[in-house]
Scaffold this motif. Structure first.
Motif, PDB file in Angstrom:
ATOM      1  N   MET A  45       0.426  -6.762  -4.134  1.00  0.00           N
ATOM      2  CA  MET A  45      -0.413  -5.742  -3.502  1.00  0.00           C
ATOM      3  C   MET A  45      -0.204  -4.402  -4.197  1.00  0.00           C
ATOM      4  SD  MET A  45      -2.642  -5.663  -1.216  1.00  0.00           S
ATOM      5  CE  MET A  45      -3.672  -4.278  -0.748  1.00  0.00           C
ATOM      6  N   ARG A  46       1.041  -4.072  -4.487  1.00  0.00           N
ATOM      7  CA  ARG A  46       1.349  -2.795  -5.131  1.00  0.00           C
ATOM      8  C   ARG A  46       0.654  -2.726  -6.490  1.00  0.00           C
ATOM      9  NH1 ARG A  46       5.109  -1.422  -8.855  1.00  0.00           N
ATOM     10  NH2 ARG A  46       5.876   0.724  -8.887  1.00  0.00           N
ATOM     11  N   VAL A  59       0.836  -1.192   0.000  1.00  0.00           N
ATOM     12  CA  VAL A  59       0.000   0.000   0.000  1.00  0.00           C
ATOM     13  C   VAL A  59       0.881   1.257   0.000  1.00  0.00           C
ATOM     14  CG1 VAL A  59      -1.652   1.330   1.369  1.00  0.00           C
ATOM     15  CG2 VAL A  59      -1.958  -1.125   1.082  1.00  0.00           C
ATOM     16  N   VAL A  60       1.898   1.254   0.876  1.00  0.00           N
ATOM     17  CA  VAL A  60       2.799   2.411   0.961  1.00  0.00           C
ATOM     18  C   VAL A  60       3.476   2.651  -0.388  1.00  0.00           C
ATOM     19  CG1 VAL A  60       4.886   3.325   2.040  1.00  0.00           C
ATOM     20  CG2 VAL A  60       3.179   2.147   3.437  1.00  0.00           C
ATOM     21  N   ALA A  61       3.943   1.568  -1.002  1.00  0.00           N
ATOM     22  CA  ALA A  61       4.636   1.700  -2.285  1.00  0.00           C
ATOM     23  C   ALA A  61       3.683   2.237  -3.349  1.00  0.00           C
ATOM     24  CB  ALA A  61       5.212   0.352  -2.709  1.00  0.00           C
ATOM     25  N   LEU A  73      12.501   2.328  -2.783  1.00  0.00           N
ATOM     26  CA  LEU A  73      13.147   1.625  -1.678  1.00  0.00           C
ATOM     27  C   LEU A  73      12.469   0.267  -1.425  1.00  0.00           C
ATOM     28  CD1 LEU A  73      15.256   1.917   0.686  1.00  0.00           C
ATOM     29  CD2 LEU A  73      13.305   2.599   2.093  1.00  0.00           C
ATOM     30  N   ILE A  74      11.141   0.315  -1.305  1.00  0.00           N
ATOM     31  CA  ILE A  74      10.407  -0.917  -0.993  1.00  0.00           C
ATOM     32  C   ILE A  74      10.546  -1.947  -2.123  1.00  0.00           C
ATOM     33  CG2 ILE A  74       8.081  -1.874  -0.668  1.00  0.00           C
ATOM     34  CD1 ILE A  74       7.419   0.696   0.894  1.00  0.00           C
ATOM     35  N   SER A  75      10.443  -1.481  -3.350  1.00  0.00           N
ATOM     36  CA  SER A  75      10.553  -2.410  -4.480  1.00  0.00           C
ATOM     37  C   SER A  75      11.936  -3.047  -4.541  1.00  0.00           C
ATOM     38  CB  SER A  75      10.252  -1.692  -5.787  1.00  0.00           C
ATOM     39  OG  SER A  75       8.934  -1.205  -5.766  1.00  0.00           O
ATOM     40  N   THR A  76      12.972  -2.242  -4.267  1.00  0.00           N
ATOM     41  CA  THR A  76      14.332  -2.795  -4.293  1.00  0.00           C
ATOM     42  C   THR A  76      14.498  -3.843  -3.202  1.00  0.00           C
ATOM     43  OG1 THR A  76      15.001  -0.579  -4.894  1.00  0.00           O
ATOM     44  CG2 THR A  76      16.761  -2.140  -4.373  1.00  0.00           C
ATOM     45  N   LEU A  77      14.024  -3.512  -1.992  1.00  0.00           N
ATOM     46  CA  LEU A  77      14.110  -4.479  -0.891  1.00  0.00           C
ATOM     47  C   LEU A  77      13.377  -5.764  -1.256  1.00  0.00           C
ATOM     48  CD1 LEU A  77      13.655  -2.609   2.516  1.00  0.00           C
ATOM     49  CD2 LEU A  77      15.564  -4.022   1.734  1.00  0.00           C
ATOM     50  N   GLY A  78      12.176  -5.598  -1.815  1.00  0.00           N
ATOM     51  CA  GLY A  78      11.371  -6.752  -2.201  1.00  0.00           C
ATOM     52  C   GLY A  78      12.111  -7.639  -3.184  1.00  0.00           C
ATOM     53  N   LEU A  79      12.723  -6.990  -4.154  1.00  0.00           N
ATOM     54  CA  LEU A  79      13.455  -7.744  -5.179  1.00  0.00           C
ATOM     55  C   LEU A  79      14.630  -8.500  -4.538  1.00  0.00           C
ATOM     56  CD1 LEU A  79      13.103  -8.018  -8.217  1.00  0.00           C
ATOM     57  CD2 LEU A  79      14.990  -6.403  -8.490  1.00  0.00           C
ATOM     58  N   THR A  80      15.303  -7.831  -3.596  1.00  0.00           N
ATOM     59  CA  THR A  80      16.445  -8.458  -2.928  1.00  0.00           C
ATOM     60  C   THR A  80      16.001  -9.717  -2.170  1.00  0.00           C
ATOM     61  OG1 THR A  80      17.201  -6.210  -2.568  1.00  0.00           O
ATOM     62  CG2 THR A  80      18.434  -7.954  -1.467  1.00  0.00           C
ATOM     63  N   TRP A 108      10.513   7.993  -3.784  1.00  0.00           N
ATOM     64  CA  TRP A 108      11.533   7.198  -3.094  1.00  0.00           C
ATOM     65  C   TRP A 108      10.978   6.046  -2.253  1.00  0.00           C
ATOM     66  CZ3 TRP A 108      11.894   6.703   2.115  1.00  0.00           C
ATOM     67  CH2 TRP A 108      11.265   7.672   2.918  1.00  0.00           C
ATOM     68  N   PRO A 109       9.803   6.163  -1.563  1.00  0.00           N
ATOM     69  CA  PRO A 109       9.375   4.985  -0.771  1.00  0.00           C
ATOM     70  C   PRO A 109       9.131   3.784  -1.673  1.00  0.00           C
ATOM     71  CG  PRO A 109       8.020   6.924  -0.277  1.00  0.00           C
ATOM     72  CD  PRO A 109       8.828   7.265  -1.483  1.00  0.00           C
TER      73      PRO A 109
END
Lengths: 534, 325
Positions: B210-211, B122-124, B135-142, B131-132
């Motif tokens: 969700m995004r 939801v935040v993404a 950041l979130i997408s990169t973390l998710g991918l990692t 930037w949120p």
């Protein structure tokens, strides 16, 4: 699949440095009572009773709870445990054991010769692997009194064979918990063993842990020192090393960690990584030839393959100081049987290998390939897997194309020893202190199809059969040793299987442990004198 | 009522599927060389041929494959899962012993993944391309790309070996015996790292879904209507968008509950947990057909149950499904 030689070199250098680290001695310390010793248990077994199953996976637990008639002392010589003394009749057909008085089972019942009689006749002779072969000619066990057991054999049984086999194949079970209780294999006591040993069984949670606690009525004075032993089931080797570092595991027996983790822990002063205490568990890496392939029926091809492998290079770069060049079916740690002359040794000589193959009529065809074969590596350890790749690459150099076929344990035994669906196989031969226990069956003809770790190569040699049969019933120790010398030389000359590498299991243990690794089969022994320093 | 009859029909339809799966697994395992007696011999380090023959008779392996299959199915009809060769006790007992750890780990990591996946998604979506979101997408991918065994081992190295905050493995501390609340806390501590290791991977999937689904719903007409009514953005997101965007998440959880019930061999091995995944793996290695089929059977039952619940949830989230329009 190519090996990176540099990475391998680095590993072996690390292993070498860890070996040079001296074992510390703690002669001045006073033993401390108490403490919990935690042990890495890598492969759960179907049951825990060592009278029914001869394997390290059972001894590592059952060997603390149950005891055998004799064990091996620090020098590898038989020493009485439940037996105090023994005597053989001159004809070798009667062996009398005097049993230790005042020993009780964990449930309070006295230990007597009736227990020995029942265990020998119903378990060792009928169920125990290797026991069934060892006790094939056992006709009866007489019990003239509660502390005397007389073993009667149809054919002469060499006393030194029996005494060297019993440390592994001589665990006694309580008759009163087995007799008349149905199928011995399905008896629930097998998973909650009752013995005479220093530790009493408490709990077994499958997939998690086994717990045993101090036996307050143990027959040795002031023993044991530990309050409890906890075996933690950890199937992942890397995770086991991590748990050792986190202090959750004190001891990982029988090469339970990866080669690289062993090297790393060996440099850490909190741990001792060594082969000490495993001399009784020597093994050789083997190459087994299937004689059903016409190529291997020709001795020149078998010898060519041996000459094509640079074994010292492989050992130096992949196994480090924990392995050495093997010389034959009897490993050099066997002080009782290792012969002065092992016969032909097949040093690395690629030109000679090529010449032998040419002479045998297998000239290089299109692309330089002489012939192709399937190699089955046993899944018992990472050294076998590395060795298989090494064989593949080395044989490619002399024009033999090798396809490696990997399977799991059950599949390996089925394909090699029952279906005979292999050309070359590589695995381990476990030496069990006397060649008659588990070594000569690799060479003796007439083994029933499907019996694992026996001669299934379609190779028959009347000469070696006669030597093996003579030695098995020779009661004179010196003559027996000489016969096994003949056996080794014949095996190395005919080369139905080759034993190029000799190894001993590796132990990783906390530096806080005292009185550890002090006998040749310490991992399997009872640990009555083991203690943990603060 | 309509949804119940729908689910009832689904249950009835799944019974033949269940039998087909079991027969398939049975036949597949026949293709692997060696049987449970070979596996036992491998474990023992030897044994003679006569003993092997006796054991084969004992385990009923001397019968033909079809006779064995017939016996198995006949027992299954009578709800008897048979006897486990490795454990020497009924398969139902063996599975029941392993089920709590599996369900605990699965529920914990699935809830973790669902909850944080939802929030982060939801935040993404609300800060898309800012930037949120990045950041979130990169973390998710990692987290998605990282192998679980490596992540698990690294977590042990950091949290158990260096920081010594959490235990390195096992289900509970066995060198001391805790009871009551202290024991619950002990088990919870042991499950933190496995839950994170397993959960972060699934969280990465949930947050992507969700995004995406939020972004799609945010562009629909009814959202514009809601906004034009003068509703504030938080109310729009919570009342109108979230509920509609949740549908694909619910579908996914139904699918993944099944995968996770089979257990995660990797996470269970790395953290030495007594779960169904390791049991299944061991059954294959040991050729313990009854246990393996038992696990398949129980997992299949649970998947059917979870899908049934998902069907009910659909109806709750989107009333159109119930009315059939």
């Amino acid at each position: 699949m190519d090996m990176t030689r540099r990475a391998a070199l680095m590993t072996s250098a690390a292993i070498a440095s860890s070996v040079l680290f001296p074992m510390r001695s703690f002669a001045q310390e006073t033993p401390r009572k108490g403490g919990v010793f935690t042990v890495h248990y890598g492969a759960e077994q179907r049951q825990l009773n060592p009278s029914l199953q001869a394997s390290t996976g059972v001894y590592i637990i059952g060997g603390k709870i149950q005891e055998q008639l004799v064990d091996l002392d620090a020098k590898g010589q038989p020493v009485g445990v439940l037996a105090e003394s023994w005597e053989a009749a001159p004809d070798g057909k009667t062996i009398t054991f005097k049993l230790r008085p005042g020993v009780t089972w964990h449930d309070g019942k006295p230990f007597t010769s009736a227990d020995v009689q029942f265990t020998a006749m119903e378990m060792w002779k009928k169920i125990l692997n290797y026991g069934t072969t060892l006790q094939l000619f056992l006709t009866a066990v007489d019990t003239p009194d509660p502390l005397t057991a007389v073993f009667r054999y149809e054919r002469p049984m060499p006393l030194n064979l029996l005494l060297r086999a019993l440390p592994d194949l001589g665990y006694v079970s309580p008759r009163h918990l087995y007799e008349g209780k149905g199928d011995i294999r399905q008896n629930p006591v097998n998973l909650a063993p009752v013995g005479t040993g220093p530790f009493k069984f408490v709990q077994y949670e499958r997939g998690q842990h086994v717990i045993a606690e101090r036996n307050p009525n143990y027959w040795r004075a002031n023993a044991p020192y530990l309050d409890r032993i906890v075996w933690r089931v950890v199937t992942d080797r890397a995770a086991a090393a991590a748990q050792m570092e986190a202090g959750q595991i004190h001891y990982s027996p029988f090469s339970g960690l990866t080669i690289s983790d062993s090297a790393r822990l060996g440099k850490d002063p909190r741990f001792i990584v060594s082969t000490k205490g495993n001399e009784g568990n020597a093994r050789t890496n083997t190459i087994e030839f299937n004689f059903r392939r016409k190529e291997f029926a020709d001795i020149r091809v078998r010898r060519a393959i041996a000459h094509a492998l640079d074994i010292p290079f492989f050992i130096e770069n992949f196994l480090g100081d924990f392995a050495k060049r093997g010389t034959g079916p009897i490993p050099s740690v066997s002080t009782d049987f290792y012969p002065a002359d092992n016969g032909p040794q097949y040093p690395f000589d690629k030109k000679l290998a090529a010449k032998l193959l040419d002479e045998a009529g297998f000239k290089p065809g299109a692309g330089g390939t002489r012939f192709s074969l399937r190699l089955l590596p046993a899944p018992w350890g990472e050294d076998i897997s590395l060795f298989a790749t090494f064989i593949q690459q080395s044989l490619a150099d002399v024009g033999i194309k090798v396809e490696i076929v990997r399977t799991d344990g059950g599949g390996y035994l089925k394909q090699v020893y029952d279906d005979h669906a292999f050309d070359l196989a590589t695995g381990w031969h476990q030496y069990r202190n006397d060649p008659a226990v588990s070594t000569t069956v690799w060479y003796r003809s007439g083994q029933p199809k499907g019996a694992p770790w026996t001669n299934q190569w379609d190779w028959t040699d009347p000469t070696i059969d006669k030597i093996i049969d003579d030695a098995a019933t020779e009661v004179d120790a010196a003559k027996r040793k000489a016969l096994y010398g003949d056996f080794v030389r014949r095996a190395n000359t005919e080369l139905p299987i080759w034993t190029p590498i000799e190894q001993i299991f590796l132990t990783a243990i906390t530096a806080k442990a005292r009185n550890h690794s002090n006998t040749p089969r310490w991992g399997s022994s009872s640990w009555h004198d083991l203690w943990l320093a603060e | 009522m309509r949804v119940l009859s729908l689910a009832g029909r689904r249950l009835a339809a799944s019974i033949p599927t269940l039998f087909l799966i079991l027969i398939g697994v049975f036949l597949l395992l026949q293709l692997a060389p060696g049987d449970t007696v070979d596996a036992l011999m491998a474990q023992m380090g030897g044994g003679d041929a006569a003993t092997a023959k006796q054991l084969r008779e004992f385990y009923g392996l001397d019968l033909s494959v079809w006779a064995q299959l017939g016996n198995y199915l006949w027992r299954l009809v009578r709800l008897d899962l048979g006897f486990s060769a490795i454990y020497g006790k009924p398969v139902a007992t063996v599975i029941a012993e392993r089920l709590p750890a599996t369900i605990l780990l699965m529920t914990a990591s699935l809830s973790f993944a669902f909850f944080f996946g939802l929030i982060l998604g939801v935040v993404a979506a609300r800060g898309v391309n800012k930037w949120p979101d990045t950041l979130i997408s990169t973390l998710g991918l990692t987290f998605y790309a990282m192998p679980t065994f490596w992540f698990g081992l690294m977590a042990i190295v950091v949290f158990s070996i260096y920081l010594q905050w959490l235990p390195a493995g096992g289900f509970e501390d066995i060198t001391v015996s805790y009871t009551g609340l202290r024991r619950t806390l002990d088990i919870a501590l042991h499950l933190v790292l496995p839950t994170l290791t397993l959960g972060l991977f699934y969280m990465a999937i949930y947050l992507r879904i969700m995004r995406g689904s939020m972004l799609e719903v945010l562009n629909l007409d009814f959202v514009r209507t809601a906004r034009s009514k003068g509703m504030d953005e938080t109310r729009v997101v919570v009342r109108h968008v979230l509920r509609n965007a949740l549908l694909p998440m619910v579908t996914l959880i139904g699918l993944q509950a099944g995968t996770m019930l089979g257990g995660s061999v990797v996470v269970e091995s790395v953290f030495s947990l007594p779960g169904l995944g390791r049991l299944a793996y061991e059954s294959v290695i040991q050729r313990d057909l009854n246990t393996l089929l038992g696990i398949v059977f129980v997992s299949a039952l649970l998947v059917i149950a979870v899908n049934f619940i998902v069907d009910l949830l659909y109806a709750r989230l989107d009333p159109r499904i119930t009315t059939g329009s």
